[in-house]
Design an enzyme around this catalytic site. Sequence first.
Site, short mmCIF file in Angstrom:
data_model
loop_
_atom_site.label_atom_id
_atom_site.label_comp_id
_atom_site.label_asym_id
_atom_site.label_seq_id
_atom_site.Cartn_x
_atom_site.Cartn_y
_atom_site.Cartn_z
N HIS A 275 0.85 -1.19 0.00
CA HIS A 275 0.00 0.00 0.00
C HIS A 275 0.89 1.25 0.00
O HIS A 275 2.10 1.17 0.22
CB HIS A 275 -0.94 0.02 1.22
CG HIS A 275 -0.22 0.02 2.52
ND1 HIS A 275 -0.16 -1.07 3.34
CD2 HIS A 275 0.49 0.98 3.14
CE1 HIS A 275 0.55 -0.78 4.40
NE2 HIS A 275 0.96 0.46 4.30
C1 T46 Z 1 2.83 0.88 6.95
C2 T46 Z 1 3.56 -0.36 7.29
C3 T46 Z 1 5.02 -0.11 7.54
C4 T46 Z 1 -4.95 -0.41 12.95
O1 T46 Z 1 -6.08 -0.69 13.38
N1 T46 Z 1 -4.25 0.64 13.45
C5 T46 Z 1 -3.01 0.98 13.01
O2 T46 Z 1 -2.42 1.95 13.51
C6 T46 Z 1 -2.42 0.20 11.96
C7 T46 Z 1 -1.04 0.52 11.41
C8 T46 Z 1 -3.14 -0.85 11.45
N2 T46 Z 1 -4.38 -1.16 11.94
C9 T46 Z 1 -5.11 -2.32 11.41
C10 T46 Z 1 -5.48 -2.23 9.94
C11 T46 Z 1 -5.46 -3.67 9.50
O3 T46 Z 1 -6.70 -4.28 9.78
O4 T46 Z 1 -4.23 -3.45 11.52
C12 T46 Z 1 -4.42 -4.31 10.40
C13 T46 Z 1 -3.07 -4.54 9.70
O5 T46 Z 1 -2.68 -3.33 9.05
P1 T46 Z 1 -1.91 -3.35 7.67
O6 T46 Z 1 -2.40 -4.49 6.85
O7 T46 Z 1 -2.00 -2.01 7.06
O8 T46 Z 1 -0.42 -3.64 8.16
P2 T46 Z 1 0.91 -3.61 7.27
O9 T46 Z 1 1.94 -4.31 8.08
O10 T46 Z 1 0.67 -4.07 5.89
O11 T46 Z 1 1.27 -2.04 7.19
C14 T46 Z 1 1.61 -1.32 8.35
C15 T46 Z 1 0.90 0.04 8.35
O12 T46 Z 1 -0.52 -0.13 8.18
C16 T46 Z 1 1.37 0.94 7.25
O13 T46 Z 1 0.97 2.27 7.51
O14 T46 Z 1 3.36 1.76 6.32
O15 T46 Z 1 3.01 -1.11 8.38
#
Ligand code: T46
Length: 147
Positions: free
Chosen positions: A55
């Site tokens: 993303h």
């Molecule tokens: C990024 C990389 C380095 C939340 O509820 N609160 C939060 O602050 C975050 C970061 C995520 N979430 C929820 C949203 C999703 O349901 O946690 C779940 C996993 O998030 P995501 O799939 O976006 O995680 P990554 O590891 O792909 O990405 C994260 C960050 O979202 C993103 O901003 O840059 O780490």
Amino acid sequence: MNVRWIEFKDIVDKRNDERPMGHLTPIEGLKDVPFEIKRIYHITRVPENTIRGFHAHKALEQVLLCLNGNVKINVSDPFSKEIFVLDNPAKGLYIGPGLWREMYDFSPASVLMVLASDIYTEEDYIRNYREYTEYAYEKSKETANKI
Ligand code: T46
């Protein structure tokens, strides 16, 4: 691309008897990182062969630090790409807005900590790559028109 390393202080104090006491790294918003820190999250216990990310953010700025172990991150836009290895708890990777990221090769017991410029809001994410490239092309045209 608006991505770069930030080296933080790595304070190694010694006791009076010269025994080392470990490392301490302080990080202050608007001083050590170029934004006010509004959110911190960490990613741990990532199974082998997992790739996270896929993303970009429209406005969010972040600094990523690997506090234990190591992890790779591929940061790209439609025009270029760079791969970074995070393996030093006193060195953070600043990622500006509008860049696609993928994190992979998490070592066992790795701890990835992220400092963010804003609270969590799903509206700031672009999770579809096609949508992202269209967005990035539009942004680059806007920038070119301003010059
Ligand atoms: C990024 C990389 C380095 C939340 O509820 N609160 C939060 O602050 C975050 C970061 C995520 N979430 C929820 C949203 C999703 O349901 O946690 C779940 C996993 O998030 P995501 O799939 O976006 O995680 P990554 O590891 O792909 O990405 C994260 C960050 O979202 C993103 O901003 O840059 O780490």
